[in-house]
Design a protein around this motif. Structure first.
Motif, PDB file in Angstrom:
ATOM      1  N   LEU A  77       0.832  -1.206   0.000  1.00  0.00           N
ATOM      2  CA  LEU A  77       0.000   0.000   0.000  1.00  0.00           C
ATOM      3  C   LEU A  77       0.869   1.258   0.000  1.00  0.00           C
ATOM      4  N   THR A  78       1.950   1.240   0.762  1.00  0.00           N
ATOM      5  CA  THR A  78       2.873   2.379   0.788  1.00  0.00           C
ATOM      6  C   THR A  78       3.471   2.609  -0.592  1.00  0.00           C
ATOM      7  N   VAL A  79       3.969   1.538  -1.207  1.00  0.00           N
ATOM      8  CA  VAL A  79       4.578   1.654  -2.538  1.00  0.00           C
ATOM      9  C   VAL A  79       3.546   2.165  -3.535  1.00  0.00           C
ATOM     10  N   PHE A  80       2.347   1.587  -3.494  1.00  0.00           N
ATOM     11  CA  PHE A  80       1.297   2.003  -4.425  1.00  0.00           C
ATOM     12  C   PHE A  80       0.958   3.485  -4.258  1.00  0.00           C
ATOM     13  N   VAL A  93       5.833  -6.583 -11.366  1.00  0.00           N
ATOM     14  CA  VAL A  93       7.042  -7.176 -10.779  1.00  0.00           C
ATOM     15  C   VAL A  93       7.753  -6.149  -9.909  1.00  0.00           C
ATOM     16  N   GLY A  94       7.727  -4.903 -10.326  1.00  0.00           N
ATOM     17  CA  GLY A  94       8.337  -3.831  -9.538  1.00  0.00           C
ATOM     18  C   GLY A  94       7.655  -3.672  -8.188  1.00  0.00           C
ATOM     19  N   TYR A  95       6.331  -3.762  -8.186  1.00  0.00           N
ATOM     20  CA  TYR A  95       5.599  -3.699  -6.914  1.00  0.00           C
ATOM     21  C   TYR A  95       6.001  -4.846  -5.996  1.00  0.00           C
ATOM     22  N   GLY A 102      11.347  -3.806   0.606  1.00  0.00           N
ATOM     23  CA  GLY A 102      11.026  -2.752   1.569  1.00  0.00           C
ATOM     24  C   GLY A 102      10.656  -3.313   2.933  1.00  0.00           C
ATOM     25  N   THR A 103       9.929  -4.411   2.944  1.00  0.00           N
ATOM     26  CA  THR A 103       9.565  -5.034   4.217  1.00  0.00           C
ATOM     27  C   THR A 103      10.811  -5.556   4.931  1.00  0.00           C
ATOM     28  N   LEU A 104      11.697  -6.207   4.192  1.00  0.00           N
ATOM     29  CA  LEU A 104      12.954  -6.682   4.798  1.00  0.00           C
ATOM     30  C   LEU A 104      13.809  -5.513   5.290  1.00  0.00           C
ATOM     31  N   TYR A 105      13.840  -4.432   4.511  1.00  0.00           N
ATOM     32  CA  TYR A 105      14.591  -3.244   4.910  1.00  0.00           C
ATOM     33  C   TYR A 105      14.072  -2.699   6.245  1.00  0.00           C
ATOM     34  N   HIS A 106      12.765  -2.609   6.370  1.00  0.00           N
ATOM     35  CA  HIS A 106      12.184  -2.071   7.601  1.00  0.00           C
ATOM     36  C   HIS A 106      12.342  -3.042   8.772  1.00  0.00           C
TER      37      HIS A 106
END
Length: 180
Positions: A77-80, A93-95, A102-106
């Protein structure tokens, strides 16, 4: 990348909730004390979304897949929203890549801050009995044990936080281009 205040606000709010969801996941994986007042607050903040998902998505062993799916949904949802607010386009695929990375980063960011708090508490208030300090200790203890199997404490000096910080920083650098 030019960011508008609206994009910054969306990112902050979504990432804050993602942090709470990931914290719930980590608390479950580390089997932290769920009677702790901080844990209870995290459970109350995430239960409206996790409980309905649990009816659909079963857990796999100790992994609460409903909470993991919620983390992915919040990041997606954040990316979108960020892509939409920038009037840009991204292939599906980018999403997927931005969502997982992004989830792993956070998650790594959560562990970075938990480790930093743990190190500071060990200097300022060793053995503190504050509910937040106890949770930080329960979250970071598995990382310390894992690292101490390879690098045992030298006398009274534990070098494992240094190596954990290095590993987290390296992994965050790898994932940074894909985090929003």
């Amino acid at each position: 990348m030019n960011s508008s205040p609206l994009i910054m606000l969306v990112k902050v709010l979504c990432n804050l909730y993602l942090f709470v969801v990931l914290l719930r996941l980590v608390l479950q994986l580390t089997r932290a004390d769920f009677y702790n007042p901080v844990s209870q607050g995290i459970v109350k903040a995430t239960s409206p979304f996790v409980l309905p998902l649990r009816k659909i998505i079963p857990s796999i062993g100790r992994l609460d897949t409903a909470t993991l799916v919620l983390a992915f949904v919040v990041q997606l949802l954040t990316v979108f929203l960020v892509v939409f607010l920038q009037n840009a386009a991204m292939p599906p695929v980018g999403y997927a890549i931005y969502t997982v990375a992004g989830t792993l980063y956070h998650l790594l960011d959560l562990y970075f801050w938990a480790m930093l708090i743990s190190v500071i508490l060990s200097w300022v208030a060793p053995g503190a009995s504050h509910p937040g300090a106890l949770l930080v200790g329960q979250i970071t203890a598995p990382l310390y044990r894992l690292c101490q199997r390879f690098i045992p404490p030298l006398g009274g000096l534990d070098l494992s936080p240094i190596f954990i910080f290095l590993a987290i920083s390296f992994l965050k650098q790898v994932l940074a281009p894909y985090s929003i």
